[in-house]
Scaffold this motif. Structure first.
Motif, PDB file in Angstrom:
ATOM      1  N   PHE A 243       0.859  -1.182   0.000  1.00 54.68           N
ATOM      2  CA  PHE A 243       0.000   0.000   0.000  1.00 54.68           C
ATOM      3  C   PHE A 243       0.900   1.238   0.000  1.00 54.68           C
ATOM      4  CE2 PHE A 243      -2.412  -3.340   2.123  1.00 54.68           C
ATOM      5  CZ  PHE A 243      -3.618  -3.312   1.437  1.00 54.68           C
ATOM      6  N   PRO A 244       1.054   1.917  -1.147  1.00 57.69           N
ATOM      7  CA  PRO A 244       1.878   3.142  -1.176  1.00 57.69           C
ATOM      8  C   PRO A 244       1.283   4.221  -0.274  1.00 57.69           C
ATOM      9  CG  PRO A 244       1.410   2.345  -3.397  1.00 57.69           C
ATOM     10  CD  PRO A 244       0.533   1.576  -2.478  1.00 57.69           C
ATOM     11  N   TRP A 245       2.138   5.154   0.145  1.00 53.15           N
ATOM     12  CA  TRP A 245       1.684   6.210   1.059  1.00 53.15           C
ATOM     13  C   TRP A 245       0.611   7.097   0.429  1.00 53.15           C
ATOM     14  CZ3 TRP A 245       2.550   5.034   5.703  1.00 53.15           C
ATOM     15  CH2 TRP A 245       3.750   4.479   6.126  1.00 53.15           C
ATOM     16  N   ASN A 246       0.624   7.254  -0.882  1.00 47.69           N
ATOM     17  CA  ASN A 246      -0.375   8.132  -1.504  1.00 47.69           C
ATOM     18  C   ASN A 246      -1.758   7.497  -1.558  1.00 47.69           C
ATOM     19  OD1 ASN A 246       0.341   6.208  -3.345  1.00 47.69           O
ATOM     20  ND2 ASN A 246       0.472   7.585  -5.087  1.00 47.69           N
ATOM     21  N   GLU A 247      -1.895   6.234  -1.122  1.00 52.35           N
ATOM     22  CA  GLU A 247      -3.204   5.590  -1.059  1.00 52.35           C
ATOM     23  C   GLU A 247      -3.759   5.569   0.355  1.00 52.35           C
ATOM     24  OE1 GLU A 247      -2.965   1.707  -2.685  1.00 52.35           O
ATOM     25  OE2 GLU A 247      -2.500   2.362  -4.721  1.00 52.35           O
ATOM     26  N   ILE A 248      -2.996   6.088   1.325  1.00 57.62           N
ATOM     27  CA  ILE A 248      -3.391   6.013   2.730  1.00 57.62           C
ATOM     28  C   ILE A 248      -3.782   7.407   3.209  1.00 57.62           C
ATOM     29  CG2 ILE A 248      -2.623   5.464   5.060  1.00 57.62           C
ATOM     30  CD1 ILE A 248      -0.751   3.381   3.822  1.00 57.62           C
ATOM     31  N   ARG A 249      -4.984   7.493   3.806  1.00 58.89           N
ATOM     32  CA  ARG A 249      -5.495   8.791   4.264  1.00 58.89           C
ATOM     33  C   ARG A 249      -5.241   9.007   5.747  1.00 58.89           C
ATOM     34  NH1 ARG A 249     -10.918   9.625   5.985  1.00 58.89           N
ATOM     35  NH2 ARG A 249     -11.398   7.605   5.053  1.00 58.89           N
ATOM     36  N   ASN A 250      -5.407   7.981   6.555  1.00 62.27           N
ATOM     37  CA  ASN A 250      -5.294   8.149   8.003  1.00 62.27           C
ATOM     38  C   ASN A 250      -4.825   6.857   8.636  1.00 62.27           C
ATOM     39  OD1 ASN A 250      -6.833   7.910  10.880  1.00 62.27           O
ATOM     40  ND2 ASN A 250      -6.184  10.009  10.486  1.00 62.27           N
ATOM     41  N   ILE A 251      -4.016   7.005   9.705  1.00 56.19           N
ATOM     42  CA  ILE A 251      -3.508   5.856  10.456  1.00 56.19           C
ATOM     43  C   ILE A 251      -3.731   6.135  11.936  1.00 56.19           C
ATOM     44  CG2 ILE A 251      -1.508   4.421  10.981  1.00 56.19           C
ATOM     45  CD1 ILE A 251      -0.298   5.270   8.343  1.00 56.19           C
ATOM     46  N   SER A 252      -4.270   5.177  12.654  1.00 59.34           N
ATOM     47  CA  SER A 252      -4.507   5.357  14.093  1.00 59.34           C
ATOM     48  C   SER A 252      -4.493   3.987  14.759  1.00 59.34           C
ATOM     49  CB  SER A 252      -5.849   6.053  14.328  1.00 59.34           C
ATOM     50  OG  SER A 252      -6.912   5.285  13.800  1.00 59.34           O
ATOM     51  N   TYR A 253      -4.440   3.999  16.102  1.00 59.26           N
ATOM     52  CA  TYR A 253      -4.486   2.743  16.834  1.00 59.26           C
ATOM     53  C   TYR A 253      -5.219   2.955  18.153  1.00 59.26           C
ATOM     54  CZ  TYR A 253      -0.755   4.369  19.962  1.00 59.26           C
ATOM     55  OH  TYR A 253      -0.015   5.073  20.878  1.00 59.26           O
ATOM     56  N   SER A 254      -5.799   1.886  18.630  1.00 61.08           N
ATOM     57  CA  SER A 254      -6.465   1.864  19.927  1.00 61.08           C
ATOM     58  C   SER A 254      -6.035   0.586  20.622  1.00 61.08           C
ATOM     59  CB  SER A 254      -7.985   1.907  19.750  1.00 61.08           C
ATOM     60  OG  SER A 254      -8.636   1.780  20.999  1.00 61.08           O
ATOM     61  N   ASP A 255      -5.325   0.767  21.736  1.00 63.74           N
ATOM     62  CA  ASP A 255      -4.736  -0.370  22.431  1.00 63.74           C
ATOM     63  C   ASP A 255      -3.806  -1.116  21.466  1.00 63.74           C
ATOM     64  OD1 ASP A 255      -4.155  -2.012  24.503  1.00 63.74           O
ATOM     65  OD2 ASP A 255      -5.969  -3.222  24.369  1.00 63.74           O
ATOM     66  N   LYS A 256      -4.064  -2.380  21.169  1.00 59.35           N
ATOM     67  CA  LYS A 256      -3.197  -3.142  20.265  1.00 59.35           C
ATOM     68  C   LYS A 256      -3.741  -3.214  18.839  1.00 59.35           C
ATOM     69  CE  LYS A 256      -1.370  -6.134  23.923  1.00 59.35           C
ATOM     70  NZ  LYS A 256      -1.188  -7.531  24.384  1.00 59.35           N
ATOM     71  N   GLU A 257      -4.899  -2.605  18.599  1.00 59.09           N
ATOM     72  CA  GLU A 257      -5.519  -2.664  17.279  1.00 59.09           C
ATOM     73  C   GLU A 257      -5.137  -1.447  16.454  1.00 59.09           C
ATOM     74  OE1 GLU A 257      -9.797  -4.146  15.985  1.00 59.09           O
ATOM     75  OE2 GLU A 257      -9.869  -2.035  16.602  1.00 59.09           O
ATOM     76  N   PHE A 258      -4.649  -1.692  15.259  1.00 55.80           N
ATOM     77  CA  PHE A 258      -4.214  -0.631  14.343  1.00 55.80           C
ATOM     78  C   PHE A 258      -5.240  -0.505  13.224  1.00 55.80           C
ATOM     79  CE2 PHE A 258      -0.135   1.470  14.638  1.00 55.80           C
ATOM     80  CZ  PHE A 258      -0.176   2.340  13.559  1.00 55.80           C
ATOM     81  N   ILE A 260      -6.199   1.462   9.529  1.00 54.05           N
ATOM     82  CA  ILE A 260      -5.680   2.213   8.383  1.00 54.05           C
ATOM     83  C   ILE A 260      -6.854   2.540   7.464  1.00 54.05           C
ATOM     84  CG2 ILE A 260      -4.168   2.144   6.364  1.00 54.05           C
ATOM     85  CD1 ILE A 260      -2.322   0.339   7.912  1.00 54.05           C
ATOM     86  N   LYS A 261      -7.005   3.831   7.152  1.00 56.62           N
ATOM     87  CA  LYS A 261      -8.083   4.297   6.283  1.00 56.62           C
ATOM     88  C   LYS A 261      -7.510   4.642   4.919  1.00 56.62           C
ATOM     89  CE  LYS A 261     -10.761   6.257  10.115  1.00 56.62           C
ATOM     90  NZ  LYS A 261     -11.383   7.499  10.651  1.00 56.62           N
ATOM     91  N   PRO A 262      -7.972   3.989   3.865  1.00 50.01           N
ATOM     92  CA  PRO A 262      -7.484   4.314   2.514  1.00 50.01           C
ATOM     93  C   PRO A 262      -7.936   5.703   2.079  1.00 50.01           C
ATOM     94  CG  PRO A 262      -8.478   2.122   2.578  1.00 50.01           C
ATOM     95  CD  PRO A 262      -8.832   2.796   3.860  1.00 50.01           C
ATOM     96  N   LEU A 263      -7.268   6.220   1.052  1.00 50.56           N
ATOM     97  CA  LEU A 263      -7.606   7.544   0.533  1.00 50.56           C
ATOM     98  C   LEU A 263      -9.008   7.559  -0.062  1.00 50.56           C
ATOM     99  CD1 LEU A 263      -6.475  10.412  -0.045  1.00 50.56           C
ATOM    100  CD2 LEU A 263      -5.725   9.556  -2.262  1.00 50.56           C
ATOM    101  N   ASP A 264      -9.385   6.482  -0.726  1.00 48.41           N
ATOM    102  CA  ASP A 264     -10.725   6.373  -1.284  1.00 48.41           C
ATOM    103  C   ASP A 264     -11.700   6.055  -0.148  1.00 48.41           C
ATOM    104  OD1 ASP A 264     -12.985   5.984  -2.742  1.00 48.41           O
ATOM    105  OD2 ASP A 264     -12.143   4.486  -4.105  1.00 48.41           O
ATOM    106  N   LYS A 265     -12.591   6.997   0.136  1.00 53.20           N
ATOM    107  CA  LYS A 265     -13.507   6.833   1.262  1.00 53.20           C
ATOM    108  C   LYS A 265     -14.537   5.735   1.021  1.00 53.20           C
ATOM    109  CE  LYS A 265     -13.035  11.635   2.791  1.00 53.20           C
ATOM    110  NZ  LYS A 265     -13.735  12.897   3.109  1.00 53.20           N
TER     111      LYS A 265
END
Length: 709
Positions: A243-258, A260-265
């Motif tokens: 997954f190239p960086w230009n396809e990734i819109r947002n990255i977050s984590y909660s506890d141990k779960e990560f 990843i939100k793609p650019l295409d909503k």
């Protein structure tokens, strides 16, 4: 501190001594300590680096906005941090500007290759070792670099050394052969060549983390300068998804779960779990930093980077113009100074001698007085020559002359002293007058200078006022231009997004075209099989025809038997049609022109398959070659040409070395990575074309594939 070269430089926080930790305060934040190290090294490209420490078998990086002692650092003293590269460039030659930055990356990458944290094939290891030797020893000189000079150097990974039945001398011979070809390269050039080769290795710049997808499958997450990659735990060379960086819109984590939100909503988010919360923090740091640098590379250089590049170009040009320039010594100046002091001393002695001689002459009578006395004595001898005989007159005359000359000498001495005093007073008066005149002139000049300075100040004030007005107008103009530039940037961003979408659609079309070409190739094979079957049927039909003709000939040859039969039988009805059983009437005229044409069409389709997938897709020439020829002149596919593929001579040398040492390989000592690399090489796969193939699929399909792993 511990530098990337492996030499430990420890700094104790709060140390007030004169060691490496002097001046470090316990209240310092991470940025203060980081800036101190960068200033010490003279490093300006700070965005690649960080301070690393280890806590509970987990790597962590010092946060810039947090106090050093507030980090969860080990409690033992002194507290040790490692100054290392945290983020890697996509292209070292284009992004690394300063020599110190290149040198630090060279040391770190070299250590990672030797420690086998980066897999490097044996033939490439020998080539990299030759560049490392060039960087350390300079140009090869057979009179200096004699056999065994690399005996104490660590240049090859232990895995490579153990894989072959070769002595250290044999390895040194092969490294030296390539080392001799690098003549003329400076240290920074050799180190850059090392990095240009190393950056194409599969594990270069990748940070690996153990993760699980929603199905619980154990996988590896790779984070690098290009994006996020998913690996099989047993294969760190070839990613399964990217997954190239230009396809990734947002990255977050909660506890141990990560998450990843793609650019295409429209595409659903995908999640994975890591082993520890601390690992999630590290993953997020690396993702944010790499994403920022990825976007930064695709924008215009900042003013600081432009200045650094200009300075680097000037320094490089200066080295090329004056390659032999060395720091100037002071030995010649010191020698000249000694000679000058000696000459001055000799002149001084001569002057002192002259002065002492002049002072000695001044103690005797003046020469004019002596000459006058001698002349007077001669006149007296002439005038009173007869009276000299008289003793009384002679004695009186002598006493009178002595008294007269004594009075004359005393008066002359007094007069001389008076004249000397007057002369001294006159000289003092002249000196006083000169001093007063000099001071008067100095005061006049100072007054003139003060007036001129005042006038200049007034002119400067007027000029500054004008400049302030001009600056204000320029500021307004710049603000207007900035607003226009912002609008232009927004337009360019929108255009870039559209271009990216169009490129993705075009790549999708190309992929569909390739799939269609594959299907047509299969259809072509099927039709070829059918043609073979038809040919076989044709042969069988011809064989049947031949047998039928043979039987017909056998029947017609029995004419006598046929005539007797005709006479014995009753006459046939006349209304029935007659059948002439001759050989020509039973010959099957199979004209195989159509079959030949069909066979030719099938054979032609084996070599050329046209893809009916819209304009710009093109066609595949020779299905075995897989070369796609585009018929759309507006289609431009940007392919990154790897450094190892640029030089045909270099590739031939690598292949030659690989072939040469292949016979000495111990197959039983091959590691899993060696086997995987050989499989990739046999298929023609490399780091960048593998990632390119993986990203041809749509993001949605790749997310779905990850969820199903």
């Amino acid at each position: 501190m511990a530098m990337s070269s492996g030499r430990a430089h420890k700094a104790a926080l709060g140390d007030s001594g004169g060691g490496p930790g002097a001046g470090i305060d316990v209240k310092w934040k991470g940025k203060d300590l980081f800036d101190l190290v960068c200033r010490t090294l003279g490093l300006r490209e700070t965005w690649f680096f960080g301070l690393q420490y280890t806590i509970k078998d987990t790597v962590a990086w010092l946060k810039m906005d947090k106090k050093v002692l507030d980090h969860d650092v080990p409690t033992e003293e002194p507290k040790t941090f490692h100054f290392l590269a945290k983020f890697y460039p996509e292209n070292a030659e284009e992004e690394l500007v300063q020599e110190i930055t290149q040198h630090l990356f060279f040391l770190q990458v070299k250590k990672q290759i030797l420690d086998e944290k980066i897999y490097c094939p044996p033939e490439a290891s020998v080539l990299l070792a030759s560049y490392a030797v060039q960087a350390k020893y300079g140009d090869y000189d057979p009179n200096v670099h004699k056999r065994g000079f690399l005996a104490q150097e660590e240049l090859l990974p232990k895995r490579v050394i153990n894989l072959y039945q070769m002595t250290p001398e044999m390895w040194e011979e092969r490294i030296t052969a390539w080392y001799a070809e690098h003549r003329g390269r400076a240290r920074d050039e050799a180190e850059m060549e090392y990095l240009k080769i190393a950056q194409d290795l599969e594990m270069y710049g990748v940070n690996y983390f153990a993760i699980r997808n929603k199905k619980g499958t154990e996988l590896l997450l790779g984070v690098d300068a290009l994006g996020l990659h998913i690996y099989d735990p047993d294969n760190r060379l070839t990613p399964k998804i990217s997954f190239p960086w230009n396809e990734i819109r947002n990255i977050s984590y909660s506890d141990k779960e990560f998450t990843i939100k793609p650019l295409d909503k429209k595409i659903d988010v995908f999640k994975f779990n890591s082993s520890k919360l601390r690992v999630n923090k590290l993953i997020l740091q690396l993702c944010i930093g790499n994403h920022d640098l990825f976007m930064r590379r695709r924008k215009a250089d900042s003013l600081e980077v432009q200045q650094m590049k200009a300075q680097a170009r000037e320094e490089k040009a200066r080295k090329q113009v004056c390659p032999g320039t060395r720091p100037r010594t002071l030995s010649g100046d010191i020698l000249t100074c000694k000679v000058w002091v000696t000459a001055w001393s000799e002149d001084g002695n001569c002057v002192q001698n002259g002065i002492s001689q002049e002072q000695g002459a001044s103690n005797s009578l003046p020469r004019a007085v002596v000459e006058s006395l001698e002349m007077f004595r001669k006149r007296v001898d002439v005038a009173f020559g007869d009276m000299v005989a008289s003793a009384v007159l002679g004695e009186w005359f002598d006493s009178m002359i002595l008294e007269a000359f004594s009075n004359l000498s005393v008066s002359m001495i007094m007069e001389r002293q008076r004249l000397a005093r007057e002369k001294q007073m006159r000289e003092e008066a002249e000196r006083t007058r000169d001093e007063l005149e000099r001071r008067l002139m100095q005061l006049k000049e100072e007054a003139t200078m003060a007036n001129e300075a005042l006038m200049r100040s007034e002119e400067t004030a007027d000029l500054l006022a004008e400049k302030a007005q001009i600056t204000e107008e320029e500021a307004k103009l710049l603000a207007q231009k900035a607003a226009e530039a912002e609008q232009e940037m927004q337009r360019i961003k929108a255009t870039a997004i559209r271009t990216e979408e169009e490129k993705r659609l075009m790549e999708q079309k190309v992929l569909e075209a390739e799939m269609l070409a594959l299907k047509m190739a299969e259809e072509s094979e099927r039709r070829a099989k059918e043609a073979d079957q038809l040919k076989q049927d044709l042969q069988e039909a011809r064989e049947s025809e031949r047998r039928a003709k043979q039987k017909l000939l056998e029947i017609t040859s029995k004419s006598s038997y046929t005539q007797s039969m005709n006479s014995s039988t009753t006459a046939l009805p006349t209304d029935l049609p007659s059948f002439n059983l001759i050989s020509e009437s039973l010959s099957f005229d199979f004209k195989d022109t159509d079959m030949k044409r069909l066979s030719m069409e099938i054979e032609k389709e084996k070599y050329v398959e046209r893809v009916p997938a819209g304009p710009g897709v093109g066609f595949v020439l020779g299905m075995t070659s897989g070369v796609v020829v585009s018929t759309d002149p507006g289609l431009f596919v940007c392919v990154r040409v790897e450094y190892m593929e640029k030089s045909k001579h270099l590739q031939e040398q690598l292949n030659e070395l690989k072939t040469e040492i292949e016979a000495l390989k111990l197959k039983e000592r091959e590691t899993a990575l060696d086997i995987l690399h050989n499989e990739n090489a046999s298929r023609g796969n490399s780091k960048h074309n593998t990632i390119k193939k993986l990203t041809l699929q749509s993001t949605k399909s790749r997310v779905a594939f990850f969820e199903e792993l």
